[in-house]
Design a protein around this motif. Structure first.
Motif, PDB file in Angstrom:
ATOM      1  N   ILE A  27       8.549  -1.856 -10.023  1.00 28.35           N
ATOM      2  CA  ILE A  27       7.820  -1.865  -9.298  1.00 28.35           C
ATOM      3  C   ILE A  27       6.827  -3.673  -9.879  1.00 28.35           C
ATOM      4  N   GLU A  28       7.418  -4.289  -9.521  1.00 29.20           N
ATOM      5  CA  GLU A  28       6.540  -5.719  -9.680  1.00 29.20           C
ATOM      6  C   GLU A  28       5.290  -6.531  -8.677  1.00 29.20           C
ATOM      7  N   PHE A  29       5.070  -5.670  -7.612  1.00 23.55           N
ATOM      8  CA  PHE A  29       4.287  -6.276  -6.859  1.00 23.55           C
ATOM      9  C   PHE A  29       3.948  -4.698  -6.008  1.00 23.55           C
ATOM     10  N   ILE A  30       2.765  -4.397  -4.883  1.00 20.18           N
ATOM     11  CA  ILE A  30       2.571  -3.709  -3.625  1.00 20.18           C
ATOM     12  C   ILE A  30       1.745  -3.727  -3.180  1.00 20.18           C
ATOM     13  N   VAL A  31       2.358  -3.818  -1.760  1.00 20.61           N
ATOM     14  CA  VAL A  31       1.739  -4.241  -0.483  1.00 20.61           C
ATOM     15  C   VAL A  31       1.258  -2.679  -0.572  1.00 20.61           C
ATOM     16  N   LEU A  32       0.152  -2.720   0.266  1.00 16.85           N
ATOM     17  CA  LEU A  32      -1.422  -1.802   0.874  1.00 16.85           C
ATOM     18  C   LEU A  32      -1.617  -2.879   2.010  1.00 16.85           C
ATOM     19  N   VAL A  33      -1.557  -1.801   3.104  1.00 15.99           N
ATOM     20  CA  VAL A  33      -1.021  -2.074   4.569  1.00 15.99           C
ATOM     21  C   VAL A  33      -2.354  -1.451   5.141  1.00 15.99           C
ATOM     22  N   ASP A  34      -4.201  -1.652   5.114  1.00 20.87           N
ATOM     23  CA  ASP A  34      -5.153  -0.908   5.233  1.00 20.87           C
ATOM     24  C   ASP A  34      -6.162  -1.697   5.861  1.00 20.87           C
ATOM     25  N   GLU A  43     -12.962  -2.532  -2.482  1.00 17.57           N
ATOM     26  CA  GLU A  43     -12.348  -1.971  -2.461  1.00 17.57           C
ATOM     27  C   GLU A  43     -11.005  -2.323  -2.627  1.00 17.57           C
ATOM     28  N   GLN A  44     -11.056  -3.969  -2.412  1.00 19.88           N
ATOM     29  CA  GLN A  44     -10.015  -4.558  -2.745  1.00 19.88           C
ATOM     30  C   GLN A  44     -10.184  -4.308  -4.324  1.00 19.88           C
ATOM     31  N   ASP A  45     -11.186  -4.689  -4.885  1.00 18.11           N
ATOM     32  CA  ASP A  45     -11.181  -4.871  -6.590  1.00 18.11           C
ATOM     33  C   ASP A  45     -11.603  -3.467  -6.934  1.00 18.11           C
ATOM     34  N   LEU A  46     -11.561  -2.582  -6.078  1.00 15.88           N
ATOM     35  CA  LEU A  46     -11.103  -0.918  -6.697  1.00 15.88           C
ATOM     36  C   LEU A  46      -9.887  -0.089  -7.416  1.00 15.88           C
ATOM     37  N   TYR A  47      -8.756  -1.288  -5.927  1.00 18.19           N
ATOM     38  CA  TYR A  47      -7.697  -0.796  -5.923  1.00 18.19           C
ATOM     39  C   TYR A  47      -6.980  -1.537  -7.076  1.00 18.19           C
ATOM     40  N   ARG A  48      -7.148  -3.280  -7.368  1.00 20.37           N
ATOM     41  CA  ARG A  48      -6.928  -3.321  -8.328  1.00 20.37           C
ATOM     42  C   ARG A  48      -7.636  -3.410  -9.737  1.00 20.37           C
ATOM     43  N   MET A  49      -8.016  -2.404  -9.927  1.00 25.73           N
ATOM     44  CA  MET A  49      -8.220  -1.890 -10.664  1.00 25.73           C
ATOM     45  C   MET A  49      -7.399  -0.722 -11.521  1.00 25.73           C
ATOM     46  N   ALA A  50      -6.984  -0.265 -10.492  1.00 27.55           N
ATOM     47  CA  ALA A  50      -6.454   0.592 -11.032  1.00 27.55           C
ATOM     48  C   ALA A  50      -4.464   0.385 -11.070  1.00 27.55           C
ATOM     49  N   VAL A  51      -4.449  -1.160 -10.959  1.00 27.99           N
ATOM     50  CA  VAL A  51      -2.593  -1.731 -10.750  1.00 27.99           C
ATOM     51  C   VAL A  51      -3.258  -2.666 -12.659  1.00 27.99           C
ATOM     52  N   PRO A  52      -2.289  -2.145 -13.337  1.00 28.66           N
ATOM     53  CA  PRO A  52      -1.815  -3.370 -14.628  1.00 28.66           C
ATOM     54  C   PRO A  52      -2.040  -4.912 -14.413  1.00 28.66           C
ATOM     55  N   ILE A  55       1.189  -6.369 -12.075  1.00 28.64           N
ATOM     56  CA  ILE A  55       1.645  -6.383 -10.801  1.00 28.64           C
ATOM     57  C   ILE A  55       0.810  -6.852 -10.178  1.00 28.64           C
ATOM     58  N   GLU A  56       0.922  -7.968  -9.360  1.00 24.36           N
ATOM     59  CA  GLU A  56       0.220  -8.047  -8.007  1.00 24.36           C
ATOM     60  C   GLU A  56       0.214  -7.225  -7.241  1.00 24.36           C
ATOM     61  N   VAL A  57      -1.238  -7.025  -6.357  1.00 20.73           N
ATOM     62  CA  VAL A  57      -1.731  -6.431  -5.056  1.00 20.73           C
ATOM     63  C   VAL A  57      -1.759  -6.948  -4.037  1.00 20.73           C
ATOM     64  N   VAL A  58      -1.409  -6.728  -3.026  1.00 21.99           N
ATOM     65  CA  VAL A  58      -1.444  -7.574  -1.584  1.00 21.99           C
ATOM     66  C   VAL A  58      -2.050  -6.798  -0.691  1.00 21.99           C
ATOM     67  N   PHE A  59      -3.111  -7.115   0.344  1.00 23.57           N
ATOM     68  CA  PHE A  59      -3.701  -6.614   1.128  1.00 23.57           C
ATOM     69  C   PHE A  59      -3.292  -7.022   2.055  1.00 23.57           C
ATOM     70  N   ALA A  60      -2.700  -6.703   3.113  1.00 20.04           N
ATOM     71  CA  ALA A  60      -2.936  -6.392   4.981  1.00 20.04           C
ATOM     72  C   ALA A  60      -3.360  -5.483   5.793  1.00 20.04           C
ATOM     73  N   ASP A  61      -3.048  -6.049   7.565  1.00 21.04           N
ATOM     74  CA  ASP A  61      -3.587  -4.928   8.007  1.00 21.04           C
ATOM     75  C   ASP A  61      -2.252  -5.165   8.876  1.00 21.04           C
ATOM     76  N   VAL A  62      -1.703  -4.361   9.254  1.00 18.68           N
ATOM     77  CA  VAL A  62      -0.615  -3.355   9.901  1.00 18.68           C
ATOM     78  C   VAL A  62      -0.013  -4.634  11.032  1.00 18.68           C
ATOM     79  N   GLU A  63      -1.114  -6.649  11.140  1.00 23.18           N
ATOM     80  CA  GLU A  63       0.095  -7.624  11.940  1.00 23.18           C
ATOM     81  C   GLU A  63       0.451  -8.375  10.766  1.00 23.18           C
ATOM     82  N   GLU A  64      -0.012  -8.353  10.175  1.00 24.98           N
ATOM     83  CA  GLU A  64      -0.146  -9.276   9.025  1.00 24.98           C
ATOM     84  C   GLU A  64       1.310  -8.586   7.858  1.00 24.98           C
TER      85      GLU A  64
END
Length: 157
Positions: A27-34, A43-52, A55-64
């Motif tokens: 995995i090279e990117f993770i999309v978190l839909v919430d 919260e985004q900063d907390l989740y980013r800390m769990a990822v090397p 790996i890119e982390v993208v945060f989105a809501d359902v519409e996005e």
């Protein structure tokens, strides 16, 4: 390579997702839909800390996410899309006919849910929603780690 796994896990991003799934799947990117996490930089900063950092982390809501799924599917990198609930994943699958399979991960106990596997608890409505997803052509299985057995949804009845 696109999105190689669509996962429902109410803990969202954590070690099992990053190490257990991320490494074997490359995995090279993770999309978190919430929606709530999408609105919370803390919260985004907390989740980013769990990822090397690799790996890119993208945060989105359902519409996005609905709008971006085709772009993520066309990405040359390998990605994982994760939601914390059956309802959120169903909203994505209902809007986009692009989800071939969904993996149930850690869906934990809450009032009204019953144990289907040691790591999957569902209420009747969540189970019905998942069976509707399957009826629409999305394969639904439960699997805690990549080396674990894939459990068909029908086995969770």
């Amino acid at each position: 390579m696109a999105l190689v796994n669509f996962r429902i896990d109410d803990r969202l991003i954590h070690g099992q997702v990053v190490i257990g799934w991320g490494k074997p799947l490359g995995i090279e990117f993770i999309v978190l839909v919430d929606a709530e996490v999408r609105e919370s930089e803390w919260e985004q900063d907390l989740y980013r800390m769990a990822v090397p950092e690799t790996i890119e982390v993208v945060f989105a809501d359902v519409e996005e996410a609905r709008a971006a799924v085709p772009q993520w599917q066309a990405d040359r990198r390998r990605g994982l899309l994760i939601t914390g609930s059956v309802e959120t994943m169903a909203a994505l699958a209902d809007a986009e006919d692009k989800i071939a399979s969904v993996t149930l991960g850690g869906i934990h106990h809450r009032p009204g849910r019953r144990q289907r596997l040691p790591y999957v608890y569902l209420n009747d409505e969540e189970y019905r929603t998942l069976t509707q997803l399957e009826a629409q052509g999305t394969r639904v299985t439960a699997q805690d780690v990549p080396t674990g057995r894939q459990v068909r949804l029908s086995e969770l009845a």
